[in-house]
Design an enzyme around this catalytic site. Sequence first.
Site, PDB file in Angstrom:
ATOM      1  N   ARG A  35     -24.190  33.160 -43.017  1.00  0.00           N
ATOM      2  CA  ARG A  35     -24.347  34.083 -42.096  1.00  0.00           C
ATOM      3  C   ARG A  35     -25.712  34.458 -43.075  1.00  0.00           C
ATOM      4  O   ARG A  35     -26.205  34.076 -44.015  1.00  0.00           O
ATOM      5  CB  ARG A  35     -24.192  34.959 -42.012  1.00  0.00           C
ATOM      6  CG  ARG A  35     -23.389  35.899 -43.434  1.00  0.00           C
ATOM      7  CD  ARG A  35     -22.750  37.343 -42.695  1.00  0.00           C
ATOM      8  NE  ARG A  35     -21.576  37.542 -42.268  1.00  0.00           N
ATOM      9  CZ  ARG A  35     -20.576  38.177 -43.841  1.00  0.00           C
ATOM     10  NH1 ARG A  35     -21.298  39.035 -44.377  1.00  0.00           N
ATOM     11  NH2 ARG A  35     -19.663  38.230 -42.881  1.00  0.00           N
ATOM     12  N   GLN A  43       9.849  -3.510   3.121  1.00  0.00           N
ATOM     13  CA  GLN A  43       9.406  -2.834   4.387  1.00  0.00           C
ATOM     14  C   GLN A  43       8.709  -2.973   4.845  1.00  0.00           C
ATOM     15  O   GLN A  43       8.208  -1.260   5.147  1.00  0.00           O
ATOM     16  CB  GLN A  43      10.144  -2.227   4.576  1.00  0.00           C
ATOM     17  CG  GLN A  43      10.800  -2.251   6.335  1.00  0.00           C
ATOM     18  CD  GLN A  43      11.704  -0.972   6.492  1.00  0.00           C
ATOM     19  OE1 GLN A  43      11.683   0.631   5.257  1.00  0.00           O
ATOM     20  NE2 GLN A  43      12.888  -0.850   7.600  1.00  0.00           N
ATOM     21  N   ARG A  74       5.862  14.527   9.266  1.00  0.00           N
ATOM     22  CA  ARG A  74       5.654  16.122   9.604  1.00  0.00           C
ATOM     23  C   ARG A  74       5.712  16.703   8.728  1.00  0.00           C
ATOM     24  O   ARG A  74       5.590  17.787   8.791  1.00  0.00           O
ATOM     25  CB  ARG A  74       7.476  16.368  10.521  1.00  0.00           C
ATOM     26  CG  ARG A  74       7.472  15.981  11.753  1.00  0.00           C
ATOM     27  CD  ARG A  74       9.002  16.558  12.807  1.00  0.00           C
ATOM     28  NE  ARG A  74       9.607  14.960  12.193  1.00  0.00           N
ATOM     29  CZ  ARG A  74      11.132  15.152  12.002  1.00  0.00           C
ATOM     30  NH1 ARG A  74      11.613  16.671  13.121  1.00  0.00           N
ATOM     31  NH2 ARG A  74      12.172  14.073  11.954  1.00  0.00           N
ATOM     32  N   GLY A 112      13.990   0.897  11.288  1.00  0.00           N
ATOM     33  CA  GLY A 112      15.223   1.555  10.824  1.00  0.00           C
ATOM     34  C   GLY A 112      15.992   1.453   9.825  1.00  0.00           C
ATOM     35  O   GLY A 112      15.436  -0.006   9.179  1.00  0.00           O
ATOM     36  N   ASN A 150      27.378  12.394   8.907  1.00  0.00           N
ATOM     37  CA  ASN A 150      27.258  11.548   7.581  1.00  0.00           C
ATOM     38  C   ASN A 150      26.485  11.971   6.956  1.00  0.00           C
ATOM     39  O   ASN A 150      24.771  12.130   7.075  1.00  0.00           O
ATOM     40  CB  ASN A 150      26.512  10.135   8.823  1.00  0.00           C
ATOM     41  CG  ASN A 150      26.007   9.319   7.802  1.00  0.00           C
ATOM     42  OD1 ASN A 150      25.848   8.799   6.728  1.00  0.00           O
ATOM     43  ND2 ASN A 150      25.250   8.381   8.663  1.00  0.00           N
ATOM     44  N   LYS A 179       7.633   9.991   2.090  1.00  0.00           N
ATOM     45  CA  LYS A 179       7.886  11.433   1.940  1.00  0.00           C
ATOM     46  C   LYS A 179       8.668  11.758   0.667  1.00  0.00           C
ATOM     47  O   LYS A 179       9.117  12.799   0.534  1.00  0.00           O
ATOM     48  CB  LYS A 179       9.091  11.211   3.184  1.00  0.00           C
ATOM     49  CG  LYS A 179       9.967  12.917   3.833  1.00  0.00           C
ATOM     50  CD  LYS A 179      10.183  13.400   4.935  1.00  0.00           C
ATOM     51  CE  LYS A 179      11.427  12.340   5.453  1.00  0.00           C
ATOM     52  NZ  LYS A 179      12.294  12.687   6.391  1.00  0.00           N
TER      53      LYS A 179
HETATM   54  C1  UD1 Z   1      19.942   8.496   8.686  1.00  0.00           C
HETATM   55  C2  UD1 Z   1      21.532   8.370   9.056  1.00  0.00           C
HETATM   56  C3  UD1 Z   1      22.147   9.786   9.837  1.00  0.00           C
HETATM   57  C4  UD1 Z   1      22.408  10.441   8.452  1.00  0.00           C
HETATM   58  C5  UD1 Z   1      21.131  11.197   8.264  1.00  0.00           C
HETATM   59  C6  UD1 Z   1      21.325  11.803   6.917  1.00  0.00           C
HETATM   60  C7  UD1 Z   1      20.703   6.306  10.428  1.00  0.00           C
HETATM   61  C8  UD1 Z   1      20.918   5.533  11.018  1.00  0.00           C
HETATM   62  N1  UD1 Z   1      21.180   7.336  10.295  1.00  0.00           N
HETATM   63  O1  UD1 Z   1      19.193   9.569   9.869  1.00  0.00           O
HETATM   64  O2  UD1 Z   1      23.865   9.480  10.887  1.00  0.00           O
HETATM   65  O3  UD1 Z   1      23.453  12.077   9.011  1.00  0.00           O
HETATM   66  O4  UD1 Z   1      20.376   9.419   7.590  1.00  0.00           O
HETATM   67  O5  UD1 Z   1      20.080  12.225   5.854  1.00  0.00           O
HETATM   68  O6  UD1 Z   1      20.870   5.721   9.509  1.00  0.00           O
HETATM   69  N2  UD1 Z   1      14.224   4.694   5.864  1.00  0.00           N
HETATM   70  C9  UD1 Z   1      13.642   3.537   5.549  1.00  0.00           C
HETATM   71  N3  UD1 Z   1      12.748   2.634   6.614  1.00  0.00           N
HETATM   72  C10 UD1 Z   1      13.316   2.956   7.810  1.00  0.00           C
HETATM   73  C11 UD1 Z   1      14.069   4.695   8.453  1.00  0.00           C
HETATM   74  C12 UD1 Z   1      13.810   4.593   7.220  1.00  0.00           C
HETATM   75  O7  UD1 Z   1      13.235   3.010   4.333  1.00  0.00           O
HETATM   76  O8  UD1 Z   1      13.173   2.095   8.806  1.00  0.00           O
HETATM   77  C13 UD1 Z   1      13.870   5.892   5.026  1.00  0.00           C
HETATM   78  C14 UD1 Z   1      13.393   6.738   4.888  1.00  0.00           C
HETATM   79  O9  UD1 Z   1      12.574   7.146   3.996  1.00  0.00           O
HETATM   80  C15 UD1 Z   1      14.560   8.020   4.573  1.00  0.00           C
HETATM   81  C16 UD1 Z   1      15.747   7.176   4.630  1.00  0.00           C
HETATM   82  O10 UD1 Z   1      15.929   5.665   5.110  1.00  0.00           O
HETATM   83  O11 UD1 Z   1      14.502   7.995   3.203  1.00  0.00           O
HETATM   84  C17 UD1 Z   1      16.676   8.438   5.966  1.00  0.00           C
HETATM   85  O12 UD1 Z   1      15.619   7.637   7.094  1.00  0.00           O
HETATM   86  P1  UD1 Z   1      14.839   8.773   8.505  1.00  0.00           P
HETATM   87  O13 UD1 Z   1      14.404   8.399   9.096  1.00  0.00           O
HETATM   88  O14 UD1 Z   1      14.864  10.340   7.641  1.00  0.00           O
HETATM   89  O15 UD1 Z   1      17.421   8.744   8.819  1.00  0.00           O
HETATM   90  P2  UD1 Z   1      18.250  10.512   9.375  1.00  0.00           P
HETATM   91  O16 UD1 Z   1      17.044   9.664  10.641  1.00  0.00           O
HETATM   92  O17 UD1 Z   1      18.024  11.361   9.210  1.00  0.00           O
HETATM   93 CA    CA Z   2      16.209  11.833   7.060  1.00  0.00          CA
END
Ligand code: UD1
Ligand code: CA
Length: 475
Positions: free
Chosen positions: A444, A77, A15, A82, A174, A22
């Site tokens: 000069r 990864q 986004r 997730g 969280n 990011k």
């Molecule tokens: C996550 C939390 C949420 C919390 C929020 C705070 C989970 C399931 N949820 O949600 O409870 O309130 O953070 O900001 O953990 N990332 C990876 N690999 C992945 C997915 C994510 O490295 O497969 C990294 C992203 O780059 C990011 C961080 O993990 O830096 C958080 O991921 P994001 O997808 O932003 O989680 P949220 O939906 O914000």
């Molecule tokens: Ca986030």
Amino acid sequence: MSNNVVILAGGQGKRMKVRSPKVLCRVLGEPMLEWVISACEDAELNDICVVKGFEGAQIDAYLESRDSKADIVTVLQEEQLGTGHAVMMAKDFLEKHADGNTLILCGDAPFIDRATIEGALALHESRGCGVTVVTSRAEDPTGYGRIVRNDEGIAGIVEHRDCTPAQLAITEINSGCYWFRTADLLEVLFDLQPNNAQQEYYLTDCVELIINKGRTADAYISENHNVSLGANDRRGLLMLNDIARMDIIEKWLDAGIEFTCIDGVIIGKDVTIGEGSRIDKGTELRGKTVIGQGCLIGSNCIIENTKIGDNVVLNNVQAYESVIEDGVKIGPYVQLRPGSHIKKGAKIGDFVEIKKSTIGEGTAVAHLTYIGDSDVGANVNFGCGVVTVNYDGDRKFRTVIEDNAFIGCNTNLVAPVKIGKGAYTAAGSTITKDVPPSALAIERGTATIKEGYAEKKLKNRTAKFENSRKDDQGH
Ligand code: UD1
Ligand code: CA
């Protein structure tokens, strides 16, 4: 026992509309990941594993470019399944540190700080928790995981999309920052299942799994209201920039720094400013810039990784990787490129560029001058429009100007060349040979004067003009 850190940095800034991770999007000029790593370094946590994913090579390149105090390793990864899946990638790292506690941080939440990290660890250890979640209260908790509390501590974390209507009303969220007892984390991590709205492996589910093993889970409410804030799009990133910008300006206001108008004022988090200094509008202080006492910086300055002494006045100056000593006055419209060192009491006037050069004490470079690759002594005077000719299209050469020299207006100093102590160069000279101390160099052409020449020319021109006027009138 050693405590360690895993930073999640695998996600793409979809986004943000950018083809890079990011976490490399910037807040006040520094990647969000940098804010997170430096908070760890502040807290003396020096064993760090960064989980990279999308365009991971950019993360490696960034980490290599950085002057790390911490020992940082990365794991890949390949698919972003997730936050729990991301932590699974750090299995080897966790097993190596299995006797301690692991701090898990989100690389896209830049405002984590040492006090929060340490406060949460203190609670974690005193309560003997398997996991301690860092939380904050949010006016608008939309999008964040909600903290479900019970009498013992917490019962779990529910993601926004998986909340019941009652859970949606919970305002404790969280932050995405947790302390785990490493052995407990390893015990439950691989039991995670993607049974949720997003079909992802949620790290947050570890809380319940750890509780189910009979261990304690608790939440530490951070005093830092911004600790949970992250950015998902450009609008969010701008908001983080605004918050960080004002936090830092307020910190300097509390320290007694004077601001007349903060429009366009941006001060990096690692900048320091001495007592009694004033910062004027449009001024950006970047990187590890240090400003002494009693300085006046602005308006419209960009100062990057530059060390500035006391009582310095800068007006419309850009300075990069340079040193400016006490009592120096510079500007307006001056650029100091990397490697410039301006010594005590020197004065640099308008439209001057200096690069990789030392300017001695009390020397004046008042206007329209370029000084590159030069060693200039003390009390030298530069006339208007002096140029050090340092580049022959192939190689660069140095110019040396000794103390008390006087460089006439519009002098070209063709390097390598040396102007001796107290020597003069005549205005308009192109100096190609060394000038000995106390000598005058004039290079000069000799002027030739032709008496009456212009008068004859003028007569001819007038006659021509008269003839053409007659032609036009049809005579
Ligand atoms: C996550 C939390 C949420 C919390 C929020 C705070 C989970 C399931 N949820 O949600 O409870 O309130 O953070 O900001 O953990 N990332 C990876 N690999 C992945 C997915 C994510 O490295 O497969 C990294 C992203 O780059 C990011 C961080 O993990 O830096 C958080 O991921 P994001 O997808 O932003 O989680 P949220 O939906 O914000
Ligand atoms: Ca986030």
